[in-house]
Design a protein around this motif. Structure first.
Motif, PDB file in Angstrom:
ATOM      1  N   THR A 126       0.648   0.003 -11.241  1.00  0.00           N
ATOM      2  CA  THR A 126       1.227  -0.029  -9.900  1.00  0.00           C
ATOM      3  C   THR A 126       1.383  -1.461  -9.401  1.00  0.00           C
ATOM      4  OG1 THR A 126       0.253   2.128  -9.410  1.00  0.00           O
ATOM      5  CG2 THR A 126       0.931   0.799  -7.535  1.00  0.00           C
ATOM      6  N   LYS A 127       0.356  -2.274  -9.588  1.00  0.00           N
ATOM      7  CA  LYS A 127       0.419  -3.680  -9.170  1.00  0.00           C
ATOM      8  C   LYS A 127       1.494  -4.442  -9.927  1.00  0.00           C
ATOM      9  CE  LYS A 127      -4.436  -3.984  -7.869  1.00  0.00           C
ATOM     10  NZ  LYS A 127      -5.759  -4.497  -8.239  1.00  0.00           N
ATOM     11  N   THR A 128       1.595  -4.177 -11.221  1.00  0.00           N
ATOM     12  CA  THR A 128       2.605  -4.842 -12.054  1.00  0.00           C
ATOM     13  C   THR A 128       4.007  -4.495 -11.584  1.00  0.00           C
ATOM     14  OG1 THR A 128       1.102  -4.859 -13.944  1.00  0.00           O
ATOM     15  CG2 THR A 128       3.458  -5.122 -14.419  1.00  0.00           C
ATOM     16  N   CYS A 129       4.241  -3.223 -11.314  1.00  0.00           N
ATOM     17  CA  CYS A 129       5.552  -2.773 -10.842  1.00  0.00           C
ATOM     18  C   CYS A 129       5.871  -3.382  -9.482  1.00  0.00           C
ATOM     19  CB  CYS A 129       5.571  -1.249 -10.783  1.00  0.00           C
ATOM     20  SG  CYS A 129       7.160  -0.558 -10.302  1.00  0.00           S
TER      21      CYS A 129
ATOM     22  N   ASP B  87       0.813  -1.212   0.000  1.00  0.00           N
ATOM     23  CA  ASP B  87       0.000   0.000   0.000  1.00  0.00           C
ATOM     24  C   ASP B  87       0.847   1.264   0.000  1.00  0.00           C
ATOM     25  OD1 ASP B  87      -2.355  -1.514  -0.020  1.00  0.00           O
ATOM     26  OD2 ASP B  87      -2.443  -1.580   2.173  1.00  0.00           O
ATOM     27  N   ASP B  88       1.887   1.292   0.827  1.00  0.00           N
ATOM     28  CA  ASP B  88       2.766   2.471   0.877  1.00  0.00           C
ATOM     29  C   ASP B  88       3.473   2.680  -0.459  1.00  0.00           C
ATOM     30  OD1 ASP B  88       2.030   2.925   3.495  1.00  0.00           O
ATOM     31  OD2 ASP B  88       3.852   2.063   4.359  1.00  0.00           O
ATOM     32  N   PHE B  89       3.959   1.584  -1.057  1.00  0.00           N
ATOM     33  CA  PHE B  89       4.642   1.702  -2.336  1.00  0.00           C
ATOM     34  C   PHE B  89       3.669   2.158  -3.419  1.00  0.00           C
ATOM     35  CE2 PHE B  89       6.162  -0.009  -6.410  1.00  0.00           C
ATOM     36  CZ  PHE B  89       7.371   0.661  -6.481  1.00  0.00           C
ATOM     37  N   ALA B  90       2.468   1.610  -3.416  1.00  0.00           N
ATOM     38  CA  ALA B  90       1.467   1.990  -4.410  1.00  0.00           C
ATOM     39  C   ALA B  90       1.138   3.477  -4.307  1.00  0.00           C
ATOM     40  CB  ALA B  90       0.205   1.151  -4.237  1.00  0.00           C
ATOM     41  N   GLU B  91       0.976   3.947  -3.098  1.00  0.00           N
ATOM     42  CA  GLU B  91       0.681   5.372  -2.886  1.00  0.00           C
ATOM     43  C   GLU B  91       1.827   6.241  -3.413  1.00  0.00           C
ATOM     44  OE1 GLU B  91       0.010   8.426   0.862  1.00  0.00           O
ATOM     45  OE2 GLU B  91      -0.514   6.317   1.108  1.00  0.00           O
ATOM     46  N   TRP B  92       3.057   5.866  -3.083  1.00  0.00           N
ATOM     47  CA  TRP B  92       4.217   6.635  -3.543  1.00  0.00           C
ATOM     48  C   TRP B  92       4.307   6.624  -5.072  1.00  0.00           C
ATOM     49  CZ3 TRP B  92       8.419   5.251  -6.479  1.00  0.00           C
ATOM     50  CH2 TRP B  92       9.386   6.256  -6.647  1.00  0.00           C
ATOM     51  N   LEU B  93       4.183   5.445  -5.674  1.00  0.00           N
ATOM     52  CA  LEU B  93       4.347   5.322  -7.123  1.00  0.00           C
ATOM     53  C   LEU B  93       3.256   6.079  -7.881  1.00  0.00           C
ATOM     54  CD1 LEU B  93       6.199   4.092  -9.257  1.00  0.00           C
ATOM     55  CD2 LEU B  93       4.691   2.087  -9.277  1.00  0.00           C
ATOM     56  N   LYS B  94       2.038   6.024  -7.388  1.00  0.00           N
ATOM     57  CA  LYS B  94       0.937   6.759  -8.038  1.00  0.00           C
ATOM     58  C   LYS B  94       1.201   8.259  -8.019  1.00  0.00           C
ATOM     59  CE  LYS B  94      -2.664   3.321  -7.362  1.00  0.00           C
ATOM     60  NZ  LYS B  94      -3.935   2.977  -6.713  1.00  0.00           N
ATOM     61  N   LYS B  95       1.741   8.750  -6.914  1.00  0.00           N
ATOM     62  CA  LYS B  95       2.057  10.184  -6.814  1.00  0.00           C
ATOM     63  C   LYS B  95       3.284  10.545  -7.648  1.00  0.00           C
ATOM     64  CE  LYS B  95       0.090  10.971  -2.243  1.00  0.00           C
ATOM     65  NZ  LYS B  95       0.377  11.249  -0.827  1.00  0.00           N
ATOM     66  N   ALA B  96       4.307   9.715  -7.576  1.00  0.00           N
ATOM     67  CA  ALA B  96       5.571  10.024  -8.241  1.00  0.00           C
ATOM     68  C   ALA B  96       5.519   9.851  -9.758  1.00  0.00           C
ATOM     69  CB  ALA B  96       6.695   9.159  -7.668  1.00  0.00           C
ATOM     70  N   ALA B  97       4.813   8.814 -10.229  1.00  0.00           N
ATOM     71  CA  ALA B  97       4.841   8.485 -11.654  1.00  0.00           C
ATOM     72  C   ALA B  97       3.473   8.524 -12.325  1.00  0.00           C
ATOM     73  CB  ALA B  97       5.470   7.102 -11.852  1.00  0.00           C
TER      74      ALA B  97
END
Length: 109
Positions: free
Chosen positions: A94-97, A77-87
């Motif tokens: 997000t799930k694939t990454c 969840d934390d990574f998904a939140e960061w990646l959605k904001k950053a990229a």
């Protein structure tokens, strides 16, 4: 829903209906070797538009994304939140990454 048969050949998997589904070659390549100096676009789920957005934040290399993933304790969840904001990734990207980084870290770390 069709289920995969046990038969796999090269980059194809035989499906129950007799058809073939190509295995994600980008994931296969990503998992086949250490990161080295790979670009972020070599991580499954991240494409050129994501790289452009990450580039504005000074992120060009896959090892930086891996560093964030690890710094966030591999928390989905934390990574998904960061990646959605950053990229600006969508849920599928997000799930694939996340899946690719999780599998890579299990294999190499």
């Amino acid at each position: 829903m069709l289920e995969k048969a046990a038969y796999t050949h090269s980059n194809e998997t035989l499906m129950a209906d007799g058809g073939f589904l190509e295995i994600d070659q980008k994931l296969q390549k990503f998992l086949s070797e250490p990161l080295g100096h790979k670009l972020v676009t070599e991580i499954p789920g991240l494409e050129g538009r994501h790289a452009d957005r990450l580039k504005t934040k000074g992120i060009r290399k896959a090892y930086v994304i891996l560093g964030v993933f690890l710094a966030l304790n591999k928390d989905k969840d934390d990574f998904a939140e960061w990646l959605k904001k950053a990229a600006a990734t969508n849920s599928t990207e997000t799930k694939t990454c996340y899946k690719a980084l999780k599998q890579w870290s299990e294999k190499f770390i």
